[in-house]
Design an enzyme around this catalytic site. Structure first.
Site, PDB file in Angstrom:
ATOM      1  CB  CYS A   1      -0.992   0.089   1.078  1.00 29.14           C
ATOM      2  SG  CYS A   1      -0.258  -0.371   2.778  1.00 29.14           S
TER       3      CYS A   1
ATOM      4  N   GLY B   1      -0.299  -0.065  -4.926  1.00 27.85           N
ATOM      5  CA  GLY B   1      -1.527  -0.761  -4.787  1.00 27.85           C
ATOM      6  C   GLY B   1      -2.899  -0.505  -5.460  1.00 27.85           C
TER       7      GLY B   1
ATOM      8  CG  ASN C   1       3.502   1.373   3.343  1.00 24.98           C
ATOM      9  OD1 ASN C   1       4.434   1.847   2.985  1.00 24.98           O
ATOM     10  ND2 ASN C   1       3.218   0.151   3.179  1.00 24.98           N
ATOM     11  N   GLY C   2       2.722  -0.911   6.058  1.00 22.59           N
ATOM     12  CA  GLY C   2       3.455  -1.940   6.802  1.00 22.59           C
ATOM     13  C   GLY C   2       2.750  -3.184   7.116  1.00 22.59           C
TER      14      GLY C   2
ATOM     15  CE1 TYR D   1       8.834  -4.015 -10.062  1.00 25.76           C
ATOM     16  CE2 TYR D   1       7.645  -4.326  -8.030  1.00 25.76           C
ATOM     17  CZ  TYR D   1       7.697  -4.437  -9.409  1.00 25.76           C
ATOM     18  OH  TYR D   1       6.574  -4.538 -10.069  1.00 25.76           O
TER      19      TYR D   1
END
Length: 489
Positions: free
Chosen positions: A19, A45, A120-121, A261
Site C-alpha cells: 500500500c 496498490g 503502510n506496513g 523495485y
C-alpha cells in the site's frame, strides 16, 4: 496490512508492495489534493482506495475497489469529502483478503473523539495482539492488523490521545508508516527501524505526508524531509508541528527493496535518486557478472534503469528487445489468478527483428517464483535469440517478508529451494547471475553491507530479520527460522 495466516500460498511472480499513504492538513480542497497524491502512488496498490476527511466537526469517508481514477474522478465524490484535512490509502490485499471492510483509512469513534488511520506496513505480532484483545472483549470489524492499533489506542489507560497512541505503538512489533487524523489534527509516524518510507512536504500553509516524494511532486508540494525512524509528528490546524521521539534511538533499517523495485524511479529515497540507484545496480551487475553478448535488453519497465547501467558499464548496446503494452496493469498486482495469467500473456512481446540471431543479456529486477522469467526467456528464444543470458538487479530472494510486502512462503520462492545453477536450468537461460548483496549496498551508497549492523532491512535476501516475528513463532519449523532474528530493544 491484514491478518490471518501469513504463510498462505500467494499467487504471482513479483514481490508486491501492499500500500501507499498520503495525507495533508491545512489546505482547501484537501480531499482533491489527496486523491491526486494517491494517484501518484497507484503503483503501490491497485486493488482498493479510500479517503477520509475532517471539516472541523465531522469525519467523512469514501472508499472503493479499483483505482483512484475509478473512485475519485467525479467532482461530486470529492464534494462529499469536505474539510482542510484528509488522509488516503491505496492498497493491495494480502493475507486478510480483498474484502471491502479492509479498505483504509480505518475509522473509529474513541473516547477522545474520531480517529482515522492509514497504515503502510505489517505488524508482525498482530495476531497475538488481536487474540489478546478478543479475549478481553474487543470486537473487530475487519481482518486488517491496522485495526489492532485502533483497539490498543482505545483500551490504553493513559489520559491523553498522544500518550495512548505511544502506549499502543510500544506493544507493536514490525513495520509501520502511519497517517492518523483526530479532531485536534494529524499525526504521522514511522516505526523505530524506519522499514517503510514516509516523507513530509509543504504546500503553501499545508503540511503534507506521503509514502514517496513523487506524490509531493505531483501535487506541487515542496519536499521538506523524511519522517525519521521512530519519529512521531503532531500537526494542529494552525500549522504548528511538534516532533516526538518516544522510542529512543535505534539503528534504522529501511527496506532496501524500495530502491530495487517498489518506489517509482522518479522518487528520492534516503537522499538518493531511486533511478540513479537502479542504474548503479546495473553497473555493479556488469562488474560482477559480465556476459559476452550483442544486446542488453531490459524486462520492462522495472528492468530498464539497471539495463542502462549494465550497458553503460559493459559497452554492450542497450535496446528495447521487449515491448510492453501499457494498457495492461502491473501483472502481479491483479487480484484474481485468471486476470493475472491473462495479463502475463498480453503484457510483453518480443521485438523479433531486433533480437533474432543475437546474443541477449536480459535484465530484470528480481526472480520470485521464476515462472515469468521462464516465459520471458522462452519468448526471446521463440523470437530467434541465439543466446539468452539472464542478469538480476537484486540478490536471490530466498526468504519471505513480514513487514508489509506480499511474498510467497519460502518453499514457493525459487531461490528458497534451488541454487543459482538449478535456477538457471529452471528458467532455461544460457547463464544466470544476481548482483551480490555487497554490490547492492554499493549501488545505494555504501561500501558494503555491515553484517554486524546492517544499514537496511534485507531479510528477503539474507534471512536476517530486524525484529522478532512473534506470530510466525507459532510455526517455528517454518524455513524463515533458518536464521535467528535480530532483537530490537
Amino acid at each position: 496490512m491484514n491478518f490471518t495466516d501469513p504463510l498462505r500460498d500467494l499467487d504471482g511472480d513479483k514481490l508486491r508492495e501492499e500500500c501507499g499513504v498520503f495525507g495533508l492538513i491545512g489546505a482547501m480542497d484537501a480531499a482533491a489534493i489527496c486523491a491526486l497524491g494517491l494517484h501518484a502512488l497507484q503503483h503501490r496498490g491497485q486493488e482498493a482506495v479510500g479517503i477520509t476527511s475532517f471539516d472541523g466537526s465531522e469525519f467523512f469517508s469514501h472508499k472503493g475497489l479499483g483505482h483512484v481514477a475509478d473512485n475519485f474522478a467525479s467532482g461530486e465524490t470529492i464534494a462529499e469529502l469536505p474539510g482542510m484535512m484528509a488522509a488516503g490509502h491505496v492498497r493491495y490485499s494480502t493475507t486478510g483478503g480483498s474484502g471491502f471492510r479492509n479498505v483504509q483509512p480505518l475509522y473509529a469513534d474513541l473516547a477522545t473523539g474520531g480517529f482515522a488511520v492509514a497504515h503502510n506496513g505489517n505488524i508482525s505480532n498482530g495476531g497475538q495482539l488481536r487474540a489478546d484483545l478478543v479475549r478481553k472483549g474487543a470486537i473487530f470489524q475487519s481482518t486488517s492488523d491496522t485495526e489492532v492499533i485502533i483497539h490498543l489506542v482505545a483500551t490504553s489507560r493513559y489520559p491523553t490521545l498522544l500518550d495512548r497512541f505511544v502506549d499502543a505503538l510500544r506493544l507493536v512489533e514490525g513495520a509501520y508508516s502511519l497517517i492518523c487524523m483526530t479532531p485536534e489534527g494529524m499525526i504521522a509516524c514511522r516505526d523505530p527501524l524506519g522499514i517503510r518510507p514516509l516523507v513530509m512536504g509543504k504546500l503553501g500553509d499545508a503540511t503534507v505526508f506521503a509514502s514517496e516524494t513523487v506524490a509531493l511532486d505531483v501535487v506541487g508540494a515542496e519536499f521538506v524531509r523524511a519522517v525519521e525512524p521512530g519519529e512521531l509528528l503532531q500537526i494542529d490546524f494552525d500549522g504548528n508541528v511538534r516532533s516526538h521521539h518516544p522510542f529512543g534511538t535505534i539503528s534504522p533499517r529501511p527496506c532496501i527493496f524500495e530502491h530495487v523495485y517498489f518506489s517509482r524511479p522518479d522518487s528520492i529515497l534516503n537522499k538518493r535518486s531511486v533511478y540513479e540507484s537502479r542504474k548503479q545496480i546495473g553497473v555493479q551487475l556488469a562488474i560482477e557478472a559480465m556476459a559476452d553478448a550483442d544486446l542488453v535488453v531490459p524486462v520492462p519497465d522495472s528492468g530498464v534503469p539497471a539495463a542502462i547501467g549494465f550497458s553503460q558499464q559493459s559497452g554492450i548496446p542497450f535496446e528495447l528487445g521487449i515491448i510492453r503494452s501499457h494498457y495492461v496493469g502491473r501483472t502481479f498486482i491483479q487480484p484474481s489468478e485468471g486476470a493475472r495469467h491473462s495479463s502475463v500473456k498480453r503484457k510483453h512481446n518480443a521485438n523479433r527483428l531486433l533480437v533474432e540471431g543475437k546474443r541477449i543479456v536480459l535484465i530484470d529486477d528480481s526472480i520470485v517464483r521464476g515462472t515469468t522469467s521462464l516465459k520471458i526467456v522462452q519468448m526471446m528464444r521463440d523470437a530467434g535469440a541465439k543466446e539468452v543470458h539472464f542478469r538480476v538487479a537484486s540478490p536471490p530472494t530466498g526468504y519471505g517478508c513480514y513487514y508489509g510486502v506480499d511474498t510467497p512462503e519460502r518453499s514457493k520462492l525459487l531461490a528458497g529451494r534451488m541454487d543459482v545453477d538449478a535456477m538457471c536450468e529452471f528458467i532455461q537461460a544460457d547463464s544466470l547471475a544476481f548482483v551480490s548483496i555487497d554490490g547492492l549496498y554499493r549501488a545505494v551508497g555504501h561500501e558494503q553491507r555491515n553484517n554486524a549492523c546492517p544499514q537496511y532491512c534485507d531479510a528477503c535476501f539474507t534471512g536476517d530479520y530486524p525484529t522478532r516475528l512473534t506470530d510466525l513463532a507459532a510455526r517455528a519449523d517454518h524455513p524463515a527460522f533458518d536464521r535467528p532474528a535480530n532483537k530490537v530493544a
